[in-house]
Write a protein that holds these residues in place. Structure first.
Motif, PDB file in Angstrom:
ATOM      1  N   VAL A   1       0.858  -1.182   0.000  1.00 39.64           N
ATOM      2  CA  VAL A   1       0.000   0.000   0.000  1.00 39.64           C
ATOM      3  C   VAL A   1       0.893   1.231   0.000  1.00 39.64           C
ATOM      4  O   VAL A   1       2.060   1.182   0.410  1.00 39.64           O
ATOM      5  CB  VAL A   1      -0.946   0.047   1.226  1.00 39.64           C
ATOM      6  CG1 VAL A   1      -1.881  -1.147   1.241  1.00 39.64           C
ATOM      7  CG2 VAL A   1      -0.145   0.146   2.517  1.00 39.64           C
ATOM      8  N   MET A   2       0.342   2.332  -0.463  1.00 41.40           N
ATOM      9  CA  MET A   2       1.038   3.611  -0.363  1.00 41.40           C
ATOM     10  C   MET A   2       0.213   4.554   0.493  1.00 41.40           C
ATOM     11  O   MET A   2      -1.014   4.638   0.357  1.00 41.40           O
ATOM     12  CB  MET A   2       1.268   4.240  -1.730  1.00 41.40           C
ATOM     13  CG  MET A   2       2.059   5.531  -1.636  1.00 41.40           C
ATOM     14  SD  MET A   2       2.674   6.106  -3.223  1.00 41.40           S
ATOM     15  CE  MET A   2       4.149   6.960  -2.701  1.00 41.40           C
ATOM     16  N   LEU A   3       0.902   5.254   1.398  1.00 41.12           N
ATOM     17  CA  LEU A   3       0.265   6.179   2.334  1.00 41.12           C
ATOM     18  C   LEU A   3       0.827   7.577   2.132  1.00 41.12           C
ATOM     19  O   LEU A   3       2.002   7.748   1.803  1.00 41.12           O
ATOM     20  CB  LEU A   3       0.520   5.736   3.776  1.00 41.12           C
ATOM     21  CG  LEU A   3       0.052   4.317   4.136  1.00 41.12           C
ATOM     22  CD1 LEU A   3       0.624   3.910   5.477  1.00 41.12           C
ATOM     23  CD2 LEU A   3      -1.460   4.272   4.158  1.00 41.12           C
ATOM     24  N   LEU A   4      -0.015   8.562   2.365  1.00 40.09           N
ATOM     25  CA  LEU A   4       0.387   9.965   2.303  1.00 40.09           C
ATOM     26  C   LEU A   4       0.039  10.601   3.633  1.00 40.09           C
ATOM     27  O   LEU A   4      -1.080  10.437   4.132  1.00 40.09           O
ATOM     28  CB  LEU A   4      -0.340  10.675   1.164  1.00 40.09           C
ATOM     29  CG  LEU A   4       0.047  12.115   0.854  1.00 40.09           C
ATOM     30  CD1 LEU A   4       1.483  12.194   0.379  1.00 40.09           C
ATOM     31  CD2 LEU A   4      -0.891  12.688  -0.206  1.00 40.09           C
ATOM     32  N   PHE A   5       0.999  11.304   4.248  1.00 36.16           N
ATOM     33  CA  PHE A   5       0.726  11.933   5.532  1.00 36.16           C
ATOM     34  C   PHE A   5       1.337  13.322   5.567  1.00 36.16           C
ATOM     35  O   PHE A   5       2.284  13.632   4.830  1.00 36.16           O
ATOM     36  CB  PHE A   5       1.271  11.088   6.693  1.00 36.16           C
ATOM     37  CG  PHE A   5       2.761  10.890   6.678  1.00 36.16           C
ATOM     38  CD1 PHE A   5       3.600  11.777   7.340  1.00 36.16           C
ATOM     39  CD2 PHE A   5       3.325   9.820   6.010  1.00 36.16           C
ATOM     40  CE1 PHE A   5       4.974  11.603   7.326  1.00 36.16           C
ATOM     41  CE2 PHE A   5       4.706   9.630   6.001  1.00 36.16           C
ATOM     42  CZ  PHE A   5       5.525  10.527   6.660  1.00 36.16           C
ATOM     43  N   GLY A   6       0.788  14.161   6.420  1.00 35.93           N
ATOM     44  CA  GLY A   6       1.296  15.514   6.577  1.00 35.93           C
ATOM     45  C   GLY A   6       2.503  15.532   7.490  1.00 35.93           C
ATOM     46  O   GLY A   6       2.446  15.077   8.633  1.00 35.93           O
TER      47      GLY A   6
END
Length: 663
Positions: free
Chosen positions: A306-311
């Motif tokens: 999976v790929m995750l994007l976070f601040g």
């Protein structure tokens, strides 16, 4: 004493006394001590500066000499910005006493600019260069003696070259300023297509700040002191914050903003016109715990990754934080302590930069992910921030090497389409072989019901199937794609879903997993057009008390014959339609019912004076006069003269009715 500073874009050419105030909503900072006037009235204004912030600058603005400011463009501190940081432009600044000063007093800074024929770089601005942090607060006192353009500015830029601004401009020459939202900054992911040229030299771009906003107009009177405060929290994941207070009252909030800290890269600016005092800029004190990662968003999923994007967040010292991520099959159970640290994929790196992958997962499995920011202090001790919220993602059952499932499908809310259209956005993916994927998007009335197989493939708009991709390997996700679905029914809820594939549909296509489902409601149908416009009205066949009018009938805007109101007055009509008399006698009496669109017809106006010149005008409408009538344009004016009274005929004119409704 706190005062507020921050932001303005380039000088707005509007004629609007409006305070272009940009703001955002965050956790309400703690109010501290009231601000007492020195040499002026006591103002019940409480500082909204967060309690753990420390000042970068706290300038009383009581001197034009010494260490407070300098010429040029220093890397740290206050300086005068005019033309390319050199000599003053068409402006001047003085220090002078002000008995009404609510700040430290007795002196304030007065800035006067000659705006006639001058560009932005000719104005007098005081800039502050300093390190930008992920959270910032600024404040100042301001008193305007004349409508101005610039009060405060904060530059946010990347390839968009955009500013935030707090501006005051003139509206209808009124001596009152009204706070209105004006936020020229755009998401980095949206791209330059959201911006337009701003200013004569086209070096600045006017963009739209997207997010949720709350607040209303706030009056700011010229000639009186006002306190402005600003709080900013940056973020890459639509959870950024901007908030503005005016005279201690929160004026506006912006929330859910995408505003990366690396965009905050230019000086604070104040000036252009008016009096200023006690400018303060502050940031969180060093040594605070790292901030919480507030948002983890799924980007894509395959059968094993999976790929995750976070601040990204601050580590508490103004530096980028380190990160640790863990996962477990849903639900995460006893929590962080029992979850598995990520060891495969780029999320295993402690210096992840906002987008990372977790690999080595089991196909068709739901996982929970959580992370924490941390730093190591000078003694080697690890200082952790709070745990992030949990994000759940399922791996797909697609075969190995298939394209990823897109998990970022969303609605484009910032440029509404016509009633039969919807805008969609998503991050693009590769086709499983390192090349751009193609896409199929389907839709169905909400709920989608039996699912993908029963949904309709998009055939109208830029989302039309098959849609070619433009994925590139750097970055590993994106670009951010926008497309439209058209030909939908108005006022209808639809579900949308998509799939990435490679090859040719119906021949050798290899599909990834299905995306998330997004729901949208189309807008209402456009209102019908107004009735037609009569342009051939004429007056003929005069009698002593009558004239016959001729005209060509028009439609009512809904493909039916229109109704008509006819008015008249002695030549010339003078004050016009509003003062004319509605016809009340004869077959032209209001309302005249239509018969057939395009029909050439006549009617008679009676009750006129003999041997008199009259002007006539008419308007087509639908609905009921005085209730819901919708009018078309007024016709041409037709002039006619009644006949004289025949010899030995006695004549008396009756009083006409008043008009029912004026279009």
């Amino acid at each position: 004493m706190s005062s507020h500073n921050r932001s303005y874009s380039r000088a707005s050419r509007l004629a609007v006394v409006a305070i272009a105030v940009i703001l955002g909503a965050c956790q309400e900072p703690n109010g501290t001590s009231p601000l007492k006037a020195a040499g002026g009235p006591l103002l019940s204004v409480t500082s909204n500066e967060p309690a753990d912030f420390v000042a970068l600058t706290d300038w009383p603005m009581d001197s034009l000499t010494g260490g407070d400011w300098t010429w040029g463009c220093p890397p740290q501190g206050w300086y005068v910005y005019t033309r390319e940081c050199q000599s003053p432009g068409a402006a001047t600044a003085i220090v002078a006493p002000d008995s009404s000063d609510p700040g430290t007093g007795p002196n304030v800074m007065r800035v006067v600019s000659d705006q006639s024929g001058r560009g932005f770089k000719d104005t007098w601005l005081f800039n502050f260069s300093g390190p930008h942090r992920r959270e910032e607060y600024s404040a100042f006192w301001w008193k305007g003696t004349a409508p101005t353009i610039l009060v405060m500015r904060e530059r946010f830029h990347n390839d968009l070259c955009c500013d935030m601004r707090l501006a005051i401009t003139l509206r209808d020459s009124q001596p009152v300023v009204t706070a209105v939202i004006d936020a020229p900054i755009g998401y980095r992911a949206i791209g330059n297509d959201r911006c337009g040229d701003y200013g004569d030299d086209h070096q600045y771009r006017s963009c739209t700040l997207y997010g949720l906003v709350a607040g209303g107009s706030t009056l700011v009177k010229l000639g009186e002191w006002h306190r402005f405060e600003w709080y900013l929290k940056t973020s890459e994941l639509h959870d950024g914050i901007m908030r503005v207070w005016l005279d201690g009252r929160r004026a506006f909030d912006y929330t859910d903003l995408e505003l990366p800290v690396d965009l905050v890269s230019s000086p604070y600016s104040i000036g252009h016109s008016g009096s200023f005092d006690d400018v303060r800029i502050s940031v969180p004190k060093d040594g605070s715990p790292p901030a919480m990662v507030a948002n983890i968003r799924p980007v894509w999923a395959t059968s094993s990754a999976v790929m995750l994007l976070f601040g990204q967040v601050d580590d508490g010292t103004g530096q980028p934080a380190n990160y640790s991520m863990r996962f477990a099959p849903t639900p995460i159970g006893s929590g962080w302590g029992s979850a598995t640290p990520v060891t495969q994929g780029t999320c295993a790196q402690r210096r992840s930069t906002g987008g990372c992958t977790v690999e080595g997962l089991v196909p068709g499995t739901s996982y929970d992910f959580q992370m924490v920011a941390y730093r190591e202090d000078s003694a080697g001790k690890t200082v952790y921030g709070p745990l992030s919220p949990v994000t759940t993602i399922s791996t797909t059952t697609a075969p190995a090497g298939a394209p990823p499932a897109i998990l970022t499908l969303g609605l484009y809310r910032y440029n509404p389409l016509a009633s039969g259209g919807i805008g969609l956005v998503f991050y693009e993916v590769d086709d499983g072989t390192g090349h751009p994927a193609s896409y199929e998007i389907r839709y169905a009335p909400s709920p989608m019901g039996t699912g993908w197989g029963s949904a309709t493939s998009v055939t109208k708009g830029s989302c039309k199937t098959p849609m070619s991709g433009a994925w590139t390997p750097n970055p590993a996700f994106g670009p951010y794609r926008y497309c439209t679905v058209e030909g939908l029914s108005p006022n209808t809820a639809y579900d949308f879903q998509m799939v990435a594939f490679r090859g040719t549909l119906g021949v050798d296509a290899v599909f990834g997993g299905l995306s998330n489902v997004v729901t949208a409601v189309t807008g209402p149908p456009p209102p019908p057009p107004p009735p037609g416009h009569i342009q051939d009205l004429s007056a003929r066949n005069p009698g002593p008390d009558s004239l016959t009018l001729w005209f060509t009938e028009v439609d009512d805007g809904m493909s039916h014959p229109a109704k008509y109101e006819i008015r008249y007055a002695r030549t010339p009509m003078g004050a016009g339609w509003a003062s004319a008399t509605s016809v009340s006698e004869g077959s032209c009496a209001t309302p005249v019912m239509g018969t057939s669109i395009g029909n050439r017809r006549s009617c008679t106006v009676k009750g006129l004076y003999p041997n008199t010149s009259y002007d006539f005008q008419m308007v087509a409408f639908r609905g009921v006069l005085g209730i819901d009538a919708v009018f078309g344009g007024r016709s041409n004016v037709a002039t006619g003269v009644t006949a004289p009274i025949p010899p030995n005929v006695r004549w008396q004119r009756r009083q006409p009715r008043l008009p029912l409704q004026s279009p």
